[in-house]
Design an enzyme around this catalytic site. Sequence first.
Site, PDB file in Angstrom:
ATOM      1  N   HIS A  92      49.038  53.023  37.626  1.00 39.86           N
ATOM      2  CA  HIS A  92      48.370  52.388  38.765  1.00 39.86           C
ATOM      3  C   HIS A  92      49.331  51.783  39.779  1.00 39.86           C
ATOM      4  O   HIS A  92      48.908  51.353  40.851  1.00 39.86           O
ATOM      5  CB  HIS A  92      47.380  51.325  38.265  1.00 39.86           C
ATOM      6  N   ASP A 109      38.260  48.920  37.512  1.00 42.05           N
ATOM      7  CA  ASP A 109      39.374  48.755  36.573  1.00 42.05           C
ATOM      8  C   ASP A 109      39.037  47.669  35.557  1.00 42.05           C
ATOM      9  O   ASP A 109      38.336  46.702  35.883  1.00 42.05           O
ATOM     10  CB  ASP A 109      40.616  48.337  37.388  1.00 42.05           C
ATOM     11  N   HIS A 164      41.360  45.817  34.528  1.00 40.54           N
ATOM     12  CA  HIS A 164      42.362  44.809  34.862  1.00 40.54           C
ATOM     13  C   HIS A 164      42.310  44.465  36.349  1.00 40.54           C
ATOM     14  O   HIS A 164      41.826  45.253  37.159  1.00 40.54           O
ATOM     15  CB  HIS A 164      43.761  45.323  34.505  1.00 40.54           C
ATOM     16  N   ASP A 223      45.162  43.767  38.158  1.00 42.18           N
ATOM     17  CA  ASP A 223      46.397  44.260  38.785  1.00 42.18           C
ATOM     18  C   ASP A 223      46.847  43.334  39.915  1.00 42.18           C
ATOM     19  O   ASP A 223      47.331  43.783  40.949  1.00 42.18           O
ATOM     20  CB  ASP A 223      46.214  45.698  39.279  1.00 42.18           C
ATOM     21  N   HIS A 276      52.673  48.417  37.167  1.00 37.77           N
ATOM     22  CA  HIS A 276      51.287  48.912  37.263  1.00 37.77           C
ATOM     23  C   HIS A 276      50.271  47.777  37.149  1.00 37.77           C
ATOM     24  O   HIS A 276      49.082  47.997  37.421  1.00 37.77           O
ATOM     25  CB  HIS A 276      51.009  50.024  36.240  1.00 37.77           C
ATOM     26  N   ASP A 281      40.732  53.290  38.018  1.00 41.30           N
ATOM     27  CA  ASP A 281      41.560  53.371  36.815  1.00 41.30           C
ATOM     28  C   ASP A 281      40.638  53.800  35.674  1.00 41.30           C
ATOM     29  O   ASP A 281      39.605  53.164  35.436  1.00 41.30           O
ATOM     30  CB  ASP A 281      42.172  51.995  36.533  1.00 41.30           C
ATOM     31  N   ASP A 321      40.826  53.329  32.695  1.00 36.64           N
ATOM     32  CA  ASP A 321      40.586  52.312  31.662  1.00 36.64           C
ATOM     33  C   ASP A 321      39.466  51.354  32.051  1.00 36.64           C
ATOM     34  O   ASP A 321      39.082  50.485  31.266  1.00 36.64           O
ATOM     35  CB  ASP A 321      41.867  51.583  31.260  1.00 36.64           C
ATOM     36  N   GLU A 358      45.895  56.615  35.708  1.00 31.74           N
ATOM     37  CA  GLU A 358      46.108  56.195  34.307  1.00 31.74           C
ATOM     38  C   GLU A 358      45.546  57.176  33.276  1.00 31.74           C
ATOM     39  O   GLU A 358      45.290  56.801  32.131  1.00 31.74           O
ATOM     40  CB  GLU A 358      45.566  54.776  34.055  1.00 31.74           C
TER      41      GLU A 358
END
Length: 301
Positions: free
Chosen positions: A101, A124, A126, A128, A141, A228, A230, A273
Amino acid sequence: MMKKISIIGVPMDLGQTRRGVDMGPSAIRYAGVVERLERLQYEMEDLGDIAIGKAERIDDEGVRLNLRNLKAVAEANEKLAQTVDEVIRKGNFPLVLGGDHSIAIGTLAGVAKHYENLGVIWYDAHGDLNTAETSPSGNIHGMPLAASLGLGHPALTQIGGYSPKVKPENIVLIGARALDEGEKQLIREKGIKVYTMHEIDRLGMTRVMEETIAYLKERTDGVHLSLDLDGLDPHDAPGVGTPVIGGLTYRESHLAMEMLAEAQLITSAEFVEVNPILDERNKTASVAVALMGSLFGEKLV
């Protein structure tokens, strides 16, 4: 949406430590992204892959700064920003395939110069939103959204020669469930709109997307989707480097993409990712391609 799509592969694995995500663009191509979007009557152009430098064998500066592989990551993002800029100048839709990412730094640098008020949907697990000062790992990332807000090392914030790329009030995070303390504080300070899994469970994806679309439509002149894999639950997308259980389902994610397609909101996108080494029979890349189909107008009937 623009009917000409330019695919840009970014085989970047230097923004984190788990090998394999550099093969993400190849896995997504192998899963049939070009053929899928051609069936939707898009004119496809595959620009190949951005050249990525090598990791520093002894990265003394990166260790000192808590920014792993800073030089190589910054150089690759400069190349990506230039390519994305050229694609938009041609009137094409940039579709970026990652890679980790950290590549979002370059994508947003190439996109944002074409808009007065670029909106960003960050799909996402996360945030980030780390900087070198807040990152537990030094992995870049985990920093691209902060860098795009103008926070962090100048080698990252000044990609493309300007900063910031996006305003905090023009960002919507969807699917967050693994935020570091520094990220939580930044979200509160900047007033960034976030739909954690708690909100998604309570409100449902339909309402989350309705609110997101209404929120961004009234304040932006273009919207970038940074997805992303994830963000999805590991059951549906196992081939990612930082899986977090309790994520968005396959069907919720399709609904989100379908609603974005109906709203004709998205002007650029990246899918990141995908790590084939950690995957099961290219399942995660196939999920990414299926979601791209929905984003670009594919319907169930």
